[in-house]
Design a protein around this motif. Structure first.
Motif, PDB file in Angstrom:
ATOM      1  N   GLU A 111       0.833  -1.205   0.000  1.00 20.42           N
ATOM      2  CA  GLU A 111       0.000   0.000   0.000  1.00 20.42           C
ATOM      3  C   GLU A 111       0.866   1.253   0.000  1.00 20.42           C
ATOM      4  O   GLU A 111       0.521   2.268  -0.618  1.00 20.42           O
ATOM      5  CB  GLU A 111      -0.928  -0.012   1.211  1.00 20.42           C
ATOM      6  CG  GLU A 111      -2.003  -1.090   1.128  1.00 20.42           C
ATOM      7  CD  GLU A 111      -2.723  -1.310   2.452  1.00 20.42           C
ATOM      8  OE1 GLU A 111      -3.785  -1.961   2.442  1.00 20.42           O
ATOM      9  OE2 GLU A 111      -2.209  -0.849   3.502  1.00 20.42           O
ATOM     10  N   ASN A 112       2.001   1.180   0.700  1.00 17.53           N
ATOM     11  CA  ASN A 112       2.949   2.288   0.694  1.00 17.53           C
ATOM     12  C   ASN A 112       3.382   2.608  -0.738  1.00 17.53           C
ATOM     13  O   ASN A 112       3.463   3.772  -1.137  1.00 17.53           O
ATOM     14  CB  ASN A 112       4.152   1.905   1.564  1.00 17.53           C
ATOM     15  CG  ASN A 112       5.230   2.968   1.635  1.00 17.53           C
ATOM     16  OD1 ASN A 112       5.773   3.379   0.616  1.00 17.53           O
ATOM     17  ND2 ASN A 112       5.565   3.395   2.841  1.00 17.53           N
ATOM     18  N   LYS A 113       3.652   1.565  -1.531  1.00 18.79           N
ATOM     19  CA  LYS A 113       4.074   1.767  -2.919  1.00 18.79           C
ATOM     20  C   LYS A 113       2.960   2.355  -3.775  1.00 18.79           C
ATOM     21  O   LYS A 113       3.217   3.162  -4.671  1.00 18.79           O
ATOM     22  CB  LYS A 113       4.557   0.440  -3.501  1.00 18.79           C
ATOM     23  CG  LYS A 113       5.845  -0.063  -2.862  1.00 18.79           C
ATOM     24  CD  LYS A 113       6.215  -1.453  -3.361  1.00 18.79           C
ATOM     25  CE  LYS A 113       7.435  -1.990  -2.632  1.00 18.79           C
ATOM     26  NZ  LYS A 113       7.753  -3.380  -3.034  1.00 18.79           N
ATOM     27  N   VAL A 114       1.712   1.968  -3.481  1.00 27.04           N
ATOM     28  CA  VAL A 114       0.575   2.537  -4.215  1.00 27.04           C
ATOM     29  C   VAL A 114       0.521   4.041  -3.989  1.00 27.04           C
ATOM     30  O   VAL A 114       0.336   4.831  -4.926  1.00 27.04           O
ATOM     31  CB  VAL A 114      -0.746   1.871  -3.779  1.00 27.04           C
ATOM     32  CG1 VAL A 114      -1.933   2.616  -4.374  1.00 27.04           C
ATOM     33  CG2 VAL A 114      -0.774   0.411  -4.219  1.00 27.04           C
ATOM     34  N   VAL A 115       0.677   4.458  -2.714  1.00 31.31           N
ATOM     35  CA  VAL A 115       0.667   5.881  -2.386  1.00 31.31           C
ATOM     36  C   VAL A 115       1.838   6.596  -3.058  1.00 31.31           C
ATOM     37  O   VAL A 115       1.682   7.682  -3.629  1.00 31.31           O
ATOM     38  CB  VAL A 115       0.717   6.086  -0.855  1.00 31.31           C
ATOM     39  CG1 VAL A 115       0.925   7.557  -0.507  1.00 31.31           C
ATOM     40  CG2 VAL A 115      -0.574   5.582  -0.219  1.00 31.31           C
ATOM     41  N   ALA A 116       3.026   5.997  -3.003  1.00 30.23           N
ATOM     42  CA  ALA A 116       4.204   6.609  -3.616  1.00 30.23           C
ATOM     43  C   ALA A 116       4.001   6.809  -5.114  1.00 30.23           C
ATOM     44  O   ALA A 116       4.312   7.874  -5.661  1.00 30.23           O
ATOM     45  CB  ALA A 116       5.431   5.744  -3.348  1.00 30.23           C
ATOM     46  N   ASN A 117       3.456   5.801  -5.788  1.00 26.84           N
ATOM     47  CA  ASN A 117       3.224   5.908  -7.231  1.00 26.84           C
ATOM     48  C   ASN A 117       2.164   6.951  -7.558  1.00 26.84           C
ATOM     49  O   ASN A 117       2.270   7.673  -8.554  1.00 26.84           O
ATOM     50  CB  ASN A 117       2.816   4.551  -7.800  1.00 26.84           C
ATOM     51  CG  ASN A 117       3.968   3.560  -7.810  1.00 26.84           C
ATOM     52  OD1 ASN A 117       5.128   3.944  -7.877  1.00 26.84           O
ATOM     53  ND2 ASN A 117       3.647   2.276  -7.728  1.00 26.84           N
ATOM     54  N   LEU A 118       1.131   7.026  -6.713  1.00 27.05           N
ATOM     55  CA  LEU A 118       0.085   8.021  -6.941  1.00 27.05           C
ATOM     56  C   LEU A 118       0.662   9.434  -6.834  1.00 27.05           C
ATOM     57  O   LEU A 118       0.355  10.307  -7.640  1.00 27.05           O
ATOM     58  CB  LEU A 118      -1.052   7.828  -5.933  1.00 27.05           C
ATOM     59  CG  LEU A 118      -2.341   8.629  -6.155  1.00 27.05           C
ATOM     60  CD1 LEU A 118      -3.531   7.890  -5.567  1.00 27.05           C
ATOM     61  CD2 LEU A 118      -2.263  10.026  -5.530  1.00 27.05           C
ATOM     62  N   LEU A 119       1.515   9.646  -5.829  1.00 25.66           N
ATOM     63  CA  LEU A 119       2.121  10.967  -5.659  1.00 25.66           C
ATOM     64  C   LEU A 119       3.007  11.322  -6.847  1.00 25.66           C
ATOM     65  O   LEU A 119       3.056  12.474  -7.282  1.00 25.66           O
ATOM     66  CB  LEU A 119       2.943  10.997  -4.370  1.00 25.66           C
ATOM     67  CG  LEU A 119       2.150  11.000  -3.063  1.00 25.66           C
ATOM     68  CD1 LEU A 119       3.081  10.821  -1.876  1.00 25.66           C
ATOM     69  CD2 LEU A 119       1.361  12.295  -2.915  1.00 25.66           C
ATOM     70  N   ILE A 120       3.711  10.329  -7.375  1.00 24.21           N
ATOM     71  CA  ILE A 120       4.585  10.578  -8.514  1.00 24.21           C
ATOM     72  C   ILE A 120       3.781  10.903  -9.767  1.00 24.21           C
ATOM     73  O   ILE A 120       4.130  11.793 -10.546  1.00 24.21           O
ATOM     74  CB  ILE A 120       5.487   9.356  -8.764  1.00 24.21           C
ATOM     75  CG1 ILE A 120       6.470   9.173  -7.601  1.00 24.21           C
ATOM     76  CG2 ILE A 120       6.250   9.499 -10.088  1.00 24.21           C
ATOM     77  CD1 ILE A 120       7.220   7.857  -7.647  1.00 24.21           C
TER      78      ILE A 120
END
Length: 316
Positions: A111-120
């Motif tokens: 889920e952390n990676k999902v958030v990181a990708n969304l921010l990018i």
């Protein structure tokens, strides 16, 4: 979005001994990282299903800007989760730091990676930085740091230390009681970085630098006192218990990381290629504290995992 990343967010499920230890400490509401009164017990943060659904909408409402993705230290409610805080940061015309909270939730690694990708990927994020805040569990945080676009240490409402964007060899202290705003620190002048603790029960943490060219002169960058610890009575004739040793390791987790990051940034950007020692009290060194040794083994394991993944062509 331009992205600045850092390593250091290790998996919480790798060390069941530490998780069980922390949970046992959580039963004592008088410890420094457990809130007193009616809210003394741990309060689980929202999960991704609740917080993630509104994330893109909140980013769109906040508008374009610099977004930071921060993680906390220990989240004892579930060892597979990490506290994640997303903020949009900017400065008022007065120069005051103005963070805007976008998300505060407990997430798994995926889920952390999902958030990181969304921010990018979102068009609103002109720049995305990662870093850490000094909270344990769901408690309020006092300090945080990010590495990019310049190394910055901040509080909930002000910048404490910031690396210059135009001259990477220069640091500026923005707020410090009793000293002028805007004191300059040249990385070439740094002799060492230190973390200092007040006498047992180690209620006050101080982080600062000493200058190589000016004798013993030092500058304190931050100083924080935990009031619950300040009033605790200890018997100096008795050696610290394992609970005390574990507690001081947890309480100093963030400040040691911040000091180490400052050493790393200074070494990368100073003009002279000289070593910069990091001095920390013996009570939070591995030879005297078994929980520091345990924590260090977790860090080394995660670094090795990242190196192995990189060799296979995948960077987590």
């Amino acid at each position: 979005a331009v992205v600045s990343t850092q390593s250091g967010h290790y998996g919480r499920g790798k060390c069941p001994q530490l998780t069980l230890f922390y949970r046992s400490l959580s039963d004592d509401k008088h410890l420094s990282f457990i809130k007193k009164g009616a809210d003394a017990k741990f309060h689980p943060l929202p999960r991704f299903g609740e917080a993630g659904a509104a994330l893109r909408e909140k980013i769109e409402a906040a508008g374009a800007g610099h977004y930071v993705h921060l993680t906390g230290q220990y989240y004892d409610h579930d060892p597979t989760l990490t506290r994640n805080v997303v903020m949009r940061v900017g400065t008022k015309r007065t120069g005051a730091f103005e963070p805007q909270l976008i998300m505060d939730a407990a997430l798994t690694g995926s889920e952390n990676k999902v958030v990181a990708n969304l921010l990018i990927d979102t068009k609103e994020s002109r720049f995305v930085s990662t870093g850490e805040i000094d909270c344990v569990g769901s408690e309020d945080w006092n300090y945080g740091y990010i590495l990019g676009p310049s190394f910055t240490i901040f509080t909930t409402d002000s910048i404490v230390l910031q690396q210059s964007l135009s001259n990477k060899n220069l640091l500026t202290l923005h707020t410090r009681p009793g000293y002028p705003i805007g004191q300059k620190i040249w990385m070439a002048d740094i002799g060492n970085v230190f973390v200092h603790l007040s006498p047992r029960p180690w209620a006050t943490q101080t982080m600062g630098v000493r200058f190589a060219t000016q004798g013993t002169e030092q500058v304190n960058i931050l100083k924080h006192t935990t009031t619950e610890l300040e009033g605790r009575v200890v018997d100096e004739s008795v050696e610290p218990s394992r609970d005390e040793l574990g507690e001081i390791m947890i309480n100093t987790e963030w400040v040691v990381k911040a000091a180490a990051q400052l050493v790393y940034v200074a070494l990368q950007n100073r003009l002279k290629n000289l070593s910069i020692p990091l001095y920390v009290p013996r009570i939070i060194q591995a030879e005297l504290n078994p929980y520091v040794e345990l924590r260090n083994s977790m860090w080394h394991g995660d670094v090795q995992d990242e190196l192995d993944a990189a060799r296979k062509g995948y960077v987590p």
